[in-house]
Design a protein around this motif. Structure first.
Motif, PDB file in Angstrom:
ATOM      1  N   VAL A  28       0.867  -1.176   0.000  1.00 24.10           N
ATOM      2  CA  VAL A  28       0.000   0.000   0.000  1.00 24.10           C
ATOM      3  C   VAL A  28       0.908   1.231   0.000  1.00 24.10           C
ATOM      4  CG1 VAL A  28      -1.794   1.254   1.246  1.00 24.10           C
ATOM      5  CG2 VAL A  28      -1.749  -1.249   1.318  1.00 24.10           C
ATOM      6  N   ALA A  29       0.655   2.132  -0.937  1.00 27.67           N
ATOM      7  CA  ALA A  29       1.495   3.331  -1.019  1.00 27.67           C
ATOM      8  C   ALA A  29       0.689   4.497  -1.555  1.00 27.67           C
ATOM      9  CB  ALA A  29       2.695   3.059  -1.935  1.00 27.67           C
ATOM     10  N   GLY A  30       1.176   5.675  -1.326  1.00 24.40           N
ATOM     11  CA  GLY A  30       0.620   6.869  -1.930  1.00 24.40           C
ATOM     12  C   GLY A  30      -0.713   7.324  -1.371  1.00 24.40           C
ATOM     13  N   GLN A  31      -1.077   6.870  -0.189  1.00 24.91           N
ATOM     14  CA  GLN A  31      -2.364   7.286   0.375  1.00 24.91           C
ATOM     15  C   GLN A  31      -2.254   8.703   0.916  1.00 24.91           C
ATOM     16  OE1 GLN A  31      -5.095   5.424  -0.129  1.00 24.91           O
ATOM     17  NE2 GLN A  31      -3.631   4.200  -1.252  1.00 24.91           N
ATOM     18  N   VAL A  32      -3.234   9.505   0.564  1.00 20.65           N
ATOM     19  CA  VAL A  32      -3.300  10.885   1.041  1.00 20.65           C
ATOM     20  C   VAL A  32      -4.649  11.096   1.709  1.00 20.65           C
ATOM     21  CG1 VAL A  32      -1.684  11.740  -0.692  1.00 20.65           C
ATOM     22  CG2 VAL A  32      -4.130  11.732  -1.186  1.00 20.65           C
ATOM     23  N   GLY A  33      -4.901  12.295   2.174  1.00 17.14           N
ATOM     24  CA  GLY A  33      -6.086  12.571   2.973  1.00 17.14           C
ATOM     25  C   GLY A  33      -7.351  12.882   2.201  1.00 17.14           C
ATOM     26  N   TRP A  34      -7.504  12.345   1.000  1.00 17.19           N
ATOM     27  CA  TRP A  34      -8.770  12.594   0.310  1.00 17.19           C
ATOM     28  C   TRP A  34      -9.751  11.479   0.583  1.00 17.19           C
ATOM     29  CZ3 TRP A  34      -5.706  13.061  -4.786  1.00 17.19           C
ATOM     30  CH2 TRP A  34      -5.288  11.818  -5.231  1.00 17.19           C
ATOM     31  N   ASP A  35     -11.034  11.793   0.392  1.00 21.36           N
ATOM     32  CA  ASP A  35     -12.087  10.818   0.672  1.00 21.36           C
ATOM     33  C   ASP A  35     -12.372   9.971  -0.565  1.00 21.36           C
ATOM     34  OD1 ASP A  35     -13.627  12.439  -1.013  1.00 21.36           O
ATOM     35  OD2 ASP A  35     -14.660  13.413   0.645  1.00 21.36           O
ATOM     36  N   ALA A  36     -13.382   9.113  -0.471  1.00 19.56           N
ATOM     37  CA  ALA A  36     -13.694   8.170  -1.547  1.00 19.56           C
ATOM     38  C   ALA A  36     -14.087   8.866  -2.852  1.00 19.56           C
ATOM     39  CB  ALA A  36     -14.799   7.217  -1.106  1.00 19.56           C
ATOM     40  N   SER A  37     -14.487  10.126  -2.785  1.00 22.61           N
ATOM     41  CA  SER A  37     -14.837  10.856  -4.014  1.00 22.61           C
ATOM     42  C   SER A  37     -13.625  11.541  -4.633  1.00 22.61           C
ATOM     43  CB  SER A  37     -15.928  11.891  -3.715  1.00 22.61           C
ATOM     44  OG  SER A  37     -15.405  12.942  -2.918  1.00 22.61           O
ATOM     45  N   GLY A  38     -12.472  11.459  -3.973  1.00 19.80           N
ATOM     46  CA  GLY A  38     -11.260  12.073  -4.492  1.00 19.80           C
ATOM     47  C   GLY A  38     -11.078  13.520  -4.075  1.00 19.80           C
ATOM     48  N   GLY A  39     -11.873  13.973  -3.103  1.00 23.93           N
ATOM     49  CA  GLY A  39     -11.766  15.349  -2.623  1.00 23.93           C
ATOM     50  C   GLY A  39     -11.296  15.406  -1.182  1.00 23.93           C
ATOM     51  N   PHE A  40     -10.769  16.548  -0.810  1.00 24.35           N
ATOM     52  CA  PHE A  40     -10.339  16.763   0.566  1.00 24.35           C
ATOM     53  C   PHE A  40     -11.490  17.383   1.356  1.00 24.35           C
ATOM     54  CE2 PHE A  40      -6.362  16.675  -1.775  1.00 24.35           C
ATOM     55  CZ  PHE A  40      -5.585  15.853  -0.978  1.00 24.35           C
ATOM     56  N   GLN A  48      -6.670  15.142   7.672  1.00 22.24           N
ATOM     57  CA  GLN A  48      -6.196  14.477   6.459  1.00 22.24           C
ATOM     58  C   GLN A  48      -5.384  13.229   6.795  1.00 22.24           C
ATOM     59  OE1 GLN A  48      -4.347  16.989   3.529  1.00 22.24           O
ATOM     60  NE2 GLN A  48      -5.993  18.496   3.631  1.00 22.24           N
ATOM     61  N   ALA A  49      -4.591  13.284   7.875  1.00 17.86           N
ATOM     62  CA  ALA A  49      -3.829  12.101   8.293  1.00 17.86           C
ATOM     63  C   ALA A  49      -4.774  10.981   8.716  1.00 17.86           C
ATOM     64  CB  ALA A  49      -2.881  12.462   9.436  1.00 17.86           C
ATOM     65  N   GLU A  50      -5.837  11.332   9.434  1.00 19.97           N
ATOM     66  CA  GLU A  50      -6.827  10.322   9.834  1.00 19.97           C
ATOM     67  C   GLU A  50      -7.495   9.717   8.610  1.00 19.97           C
ATOM     68  OE1 GLU A  50      -8.068  12.168  14.182  1.00 19.97           O
ATOM     69  OE2 GLU A  50      -9.237  12.743  12.412  1.00 19.97           O
ATOM     70  N   GLN A  51      -7.817  10.541   7.608  1.00 20.76           N
ATOM     71  CA  GLN A  51      -8.436  10.029   6.386  1.00 20.76           C
ATOM     72  C   GLN A  51      -7.464   9.130   5.632  1.00 20.76           C
ATOM     73  OE1 GLN A  51     -11.725  10.399   5.221  1.00 20.76           O
ATOM     74  NE2 GLN A  51     -10.965   8.717   3.956  1.00 20.76           N
ATOM     75  N   ALA A  52      -6.198   9.495   5.582  1.00 20.91           N
ATOM     76  CA  ALA A  52      -5.198   8.657   4.915  1.00 20.91           C
ATOM     77  C   ALA A  52      -5.122   7.282   5.577  1.00 20.91           C
ATOM     78  CB  ALA A  52      -3.832   9.336   4.917  1.00 20.91           C
ATOM     79  N   LEU A  53      -5.198   7.239   6.905  1.00 22.56           N
ATOM     80  CA  LEU A  53      -5.190   5.948   7.611  1.00 22.56           C
ATOM     81  C   LEU A  53      -6.458   5.147   7.299  1.00 22.56           C
ATOM     82  CD1 LEU A  53      -3.699   7.087  11.024  1.00 22.56           C
ATOM     83  CD2 LEU A  53      -2.570   5.716   9.260  1.00 22.56           C
ATOM     84  N   ARG A  54      -7.614   5.826   7.219  1.00 17.77           N
ATOM     85  CA  ARG A  54      -8.847   5.127   6.817  1.00 17.77           C
ATOM     86  C   ARG A  54      -8.712   4.585   5.400  1.00 17.77           C
ATOM     87  NH1 ARG A  54     -11.180   9.290   9.934  1.00 17.77           N
ATOM     88  NH2 ARG A  54     -11.522  10.616   8.115  1.00 17.77           N
ATOM     89  N   ASN A  55      -8.042   5.326   4.526  1.00 19.04           N
ATOM     90  CA  ASN A  55      -7.829   4.863   3.157  1.00 19.04           C
ATOM     91  C   ASN A  55      -6.967   3.606   3.130  1.00 19.04           C
ATOM     92  OD1 ASN A  55      -9.300   7.091   2.369  1.00 19.04           O
ATOM     93  ND2 ASN A  55      -7.535   8.265   1.673  1.00 19.04           N
ATOM     94  N   ILE A  56      -5.944   3.560   3.970  1.00 20.23           N
ATOM     95  CA  ILE A  56      -5.092   2.362   4.056  1.00 20.23           C
ATOM     96  C   ILE A  56      -5.925   1.162   4.488  1.00 20.23           C
ATOM     97  CG2 ILE A  56      -3.204   1.288   5.370  1.00 20.23           C
ATOM     98  CD1 ILE A  56      -1.898   4.137   5.363  1.00 20.23           C
ATOM     99  N   VAL A  57      -6.772   1.346   5.490  1.00 17.15           N
ATOM    100  CA  VAL A  57      -7.635   0.249   5.968  1.00 17.15           C
ATOM    101  C   VAL A  57      -8.568  -0.214   4.843  1.00 17.15           C
ATOM    102  CG1 VAL A  57      -9.468  -0.350   7.602  1.00 17.15           C
ATOM    103  CG2 VAL A  57      -7.455   0.897   8.385  1.00 17.15           C
ATOM    104  N   ALA A  58      -9.099   0.717   4.045  1.00 20.32           N
ATOM    105  CA  ALA A  58      -9.995   0.359   2.936  1.00 20.32           C
ATOM    106  C   ALA A  58      -9.255  -0.451   1.877  1.00 20.32           C
ATOM    107  CB  ALA A  58     -10.604   1.614   2.322  1.00 20.32           C
ATOM    108  N   VAL A  59      -8.018  -0.071   1.562  1.00 21.79           N
ATOM    109  CA  VAL A  59      -7.238  -0.824   0.581  1.00 21.79           C
ATOM    110  C   VAL A  59      -6.929  -2.222   1.125  1.00 21.79           C
ATOM    111  CG1 VAL A  59      -5.034  -0.938  -0.650  1.00 21.79           C
ATOM    112  CG2 VAL A  59      -6.273   1.225  -0.527  1.00 21.79           C
ATOM    113  N   LEU A  60      -6.543  -2.320   2.395  1.00 23.62           N
ATOM    114  CA  LEU A  60      -6.277  -3.625   3.004  1.00 23.62           C
ATOM    115  C   LEU A  60      -7.520  -4.515   2.971  1.00 23.62           C
ATOM    116  CD1 LEU A  60      -4.131  -2.611   6.105  1.00 23.62           C
ATOM    117  CD2 LEU A  60      -3.345  -3.777   4.030  1.00 23.62           C
TER     118      LEU A  60
END
Length: 71
Positions: A28-40, A48-60
């Motif tokens: 998993v790489a390149g996760q940033v703080g945008w939401d599922a729609s691609g917006g901040f 944004q850091a919390e959203q990036a961590l949620r994104n990592i969990v979603a990819v996993l």
């Protein structure tokens, strides 16, 4: 190898949100703080850091994995 793209996320350009490889290694790489729609949703660093961590969990989750599998 399997590209991991959570449902509803925009297709990334020039990278993959995640890759599952032989032996069930998941990269998993390149996760940033945008939401599922691609917006901040916020310009706040912590939000944004919390959203990036949620994104990592979603990819996993796309690889039937979770935070407990991170090494």
């Amino acid at each position: 190898m399997q590209t991991l793209e959570p449902p509803g996320w925009p297709r990334p350009k020039g990278y993959a949100n995640g890759i599952a490889a032989e032996g069930r290694l998941v990269f998993v790489a390149g996760q940033v703080g945008w939401d599922a729609s691609g917006g901040f949703a916020s310009d706040d660093l912590i939000a944004q850091a919390e959203q990036a961590l949620r994104n990592i969990v979603a990819v996993l989750a796309e690889a039937d994995a979770g935070p407990e599998h991170i090494t």
